[in-house]
Design a protein around this motif. Structure first.
Motif, PDB file in Angstrom:
ATOM      1  N   ALA A 108     137.912  63.276  46.597  1.00  7.46           N
ATOM      2  CA  ALA A 108     137.800  61.701  46.513  1.00  7.46           C
ATOM      3  C   ALA A 108     136.682  61.876  45.427  1.00  7.46           C
ATOM      4  CB  ALA A 108     137.858  61.368  47.238  1.00  7.46           C
ATOM      5  N   ALA A 109     135.900  61.700  46.367  1.00  6.79           N
ATOM      6  CA  ALA A 109     134.403  60.923  45.062  1.00  6.79           C
ATOM      7  C   ALA A 109     133.763  62.414  45.627  1.00  6.79           C
ATOM      8  CB  ALA A 109     133.723  59.851  45.313  1.00  6.79           C
ATOM      9  N   GLY A 110     133.586  63.534  46.516  1.00  8.76           N
ATOM     10  CA  GLY A 110     133.284  64.503  46.896  1.00  8.76           C
ATOM     11  C   GLY A 110     133.085  64.581  48.229  1.00  8.76           C
ATOM     12  N   PHE A 111     132.054  63.300  48.690  1.00 11.84           N
ATOM     13  CA  PHE A 111     132.028  63.272  50.247  1.00 11.84           C
ATOM     14  C   PHE A 111     132.219  63.914  51.082  1.00 11.84           C
ATOM     15  CE2 PHE A 111     130.169  59.610  47.254  1.00 11.84           C
ATOM     16  CZ  PHE A 111     128.841  60.454  47.487  1.00 11.84           C
ATOM     17  N   SER A 112     133.296  63.940  51.671  1.00 12.00           N
ATOM     18  CA  SER A 112     133.362  64.965  53.209  1.00 12.00           C
ATOM     19  C   SER A 112     133.219  66.306  52.513  1.00 12.00           C
ATOM     20  CB  SER A 112     134.951  64.611  53.602  1.00 12.00           C
ATOM     21  OG  SER A 112     135.891  65.140  52.126  1.00 12.00           O
ATOM     22  N   THR A 113     133.720  67.250  51.168  1.00  9.20           N
ATOM     23  CA  THR A 113     132.898  67.977  50.609  1.00  9.20           C
ATOM     24  C   THR A 113     131.650  67.785  51.522  1.00  9.20           C
ATOM     25  OG1 THR A 113     134.906  67.960  49.232  1.00  9.20           O
ATOM     26  CG2 THR A 113     133.631  69.506  49.020  1.00  9.20           C
ATOM     27  N   ALA A 114     130.927  66.710  50.902  1.00 14.27           N
ATOM     28  CA  ALA A 114     129.531  67.335  50.877  1.00 14.27           C
ATOM     29  C   ALA A 114     128.871  67.331  51.559  1.00 14.27           C
ATOM     30  CB  ALA A 114     128.884  66.242  49.947  1.00 14.27           C
ATOM     31  N   TYR A 115     129.608  66.442  53.567  1.00 12.90           N
ATOM     32  CA  TYR A 115     128.719  66.661  54.671  1.00 12.90           C
ATOM     33  C   TYR A 115     129.217  67.721  55.080  1.00 12.90           C
ATOM     34  CZ  TYR A 115     128.172  61.722  54.588  1.00 12.90           C
ATOM     35  OH  TYR A 115     127.380  60.287  54.268  1.00 12.90           O
ATOM     36  N   ILE A 116     130.242  68.215  55.103  1.00  8.61           N
ATOM     37  CA  ILE A 116     130.920  70.078  55.230  1.00  8.61           C
ATOM     38  C   ILE A 116     130.150  71.331  55.048  1.00  8.61           C
ATOM     39  CG2 ILE A 116     132.925  71.442  55.330  1.00  8.61           C
ATOM     40  CD1 ILE A 116     134.779  68.849  55.806  1.00  8.61           C
TER      41      ILE A 116
END
Ligand SMILES: C[S@@+](CC[C@H](N)C(=O)[O-])C[C@H]1O[C@@H](n2cnc3c(N)ncnc32)[C@H](O)[C@@H]1O
Length: 265
Positions: A120-128
């Motif tokens: 999606a907009a990359g937020f869970s990616t960023a958190y992980i």
């Protein structure tokens, strides 16, 4: 993406009645996880930075055309629509409490090989990824315009070395799995339907090791997801599952008895 609200509320009430506090957990591994990871809700600088950027992105009025191959496409192969980036961030990204938990789980287990379904907009990616800058992380997204938003999100947050792959999971997954001998951490957050979820699980489980952690989003979101979660819990290759209602955690620890916990998060 409608779900049956009554179904969800009923399931949530059952979860509240069945979920245990840490004082009733007779597994040292799970007890430590609850104490050190679930309950340790310190907001680090990394988390503050991502939260603040997410809040600002949630106000974005930029409109993009999105393509949806997942549960949002209902019975069709895919659907397209025009949406505000801000609405996508608000509606599709993990809520902060869950996203922070993903970050802490990654920090705790230090996985080397990470795969994500649904950038999606990359937020869970960023958190992980912010928890494990040295690790390899591949994130899959079907919508090219959203993948471009995610690339910008990661750039703004100075998070590097995430490989975003664009395409339908059904096509991408077998190709990506050829690149990984083993998968240490997999976050399933796209195409929330029974059959695809089980197909993706069955393919990924071939690459699991005894320290792997698979995390499923929205395990009680629909009857189909509920059934998929039950099948995963009962799978012989899985030996520990933790139901946090919005997220389901799956472990493959060798030598430990098969156990399932429902824990209030
Ligand atoms: C819930 S969103 C992911 C949210 C993201 N993990 C986060 O928390 O920031 C799910 C994403 O998966 C993508 N998706 C769903 N089914 C897909 C499929 N079959 N192939 C590729 N992408 C898919 C959708 O386009 C959507 O952006």
């Amino acid at each position: 993406m409608g779900t049956n609200q009554f179904w969800l509320i009923k399931n949530y009430v059952i979860y509240l009645l069945k979920s245990k506090s840490r004082y009733h957990i007779h597994s040292p591994f799970v007890f430590d996880l609850v104490e050190n990871v679930f309950k340790n809700k310190t907001i680090t600088g990394d988390l503050k930075k991502i939260d603040a950027f997410k809040k600002s992105m949630a106000k974005s009025k930029t409109i993009i055309e999105t393509i949806d191959f997942g549960a949002g496409a209902h019975q069709k192969v895919y659907t397209t629509s025009f949406q505000k980036v801000g609405n996508i961030v608000k509606n599709r990204s993990q809520r902060n409490a869950q996203a922070h938990l993903l970050h802490r789980l990654a920090r705790n287990f230090k996985p080397e090989n990470v795969l994500e379904f649904g950038t999606a907009a990359g937020f869970s990616t960023a958190y992980i990824k912010s928890a494990i800058p040295e690790s390899r992380m591949v994130s899959m997204e079907g919508c090219t315009n959203l993948a471009n938003v995610a690339r910008q999100t990661l750039k703004q947050l100075h998070i590097q070395n995430v490989e975003i792959r664009i395409g339908n999971f059904d096509v991408l997954l077998p190709l990506i799995l050829k690149e990984f001998d083993t998968l240490d951490f997999v976050f399933f957050d796209g195409n929330h339907r029974e059959k695809p979820t089980l197909d993706y699980f069955n393919q990924c489980v071939e690459h699991a090791n005894e320290n792997s952690l698979f995390i499923f989003d929205d395990i009680h979101w629909s009857q189909g997801m509920d059934k998929a979660w039950k099948a995963i819990k009962n799978d012989k290759r899985v030996n520990l599952t933790i139901d946090l209602f919005w997220l389901g955690l799956v472990f493959f620890r060798k030598g430990a008895p098969k156990q399932d916990f429902i824990i209030r998060y």
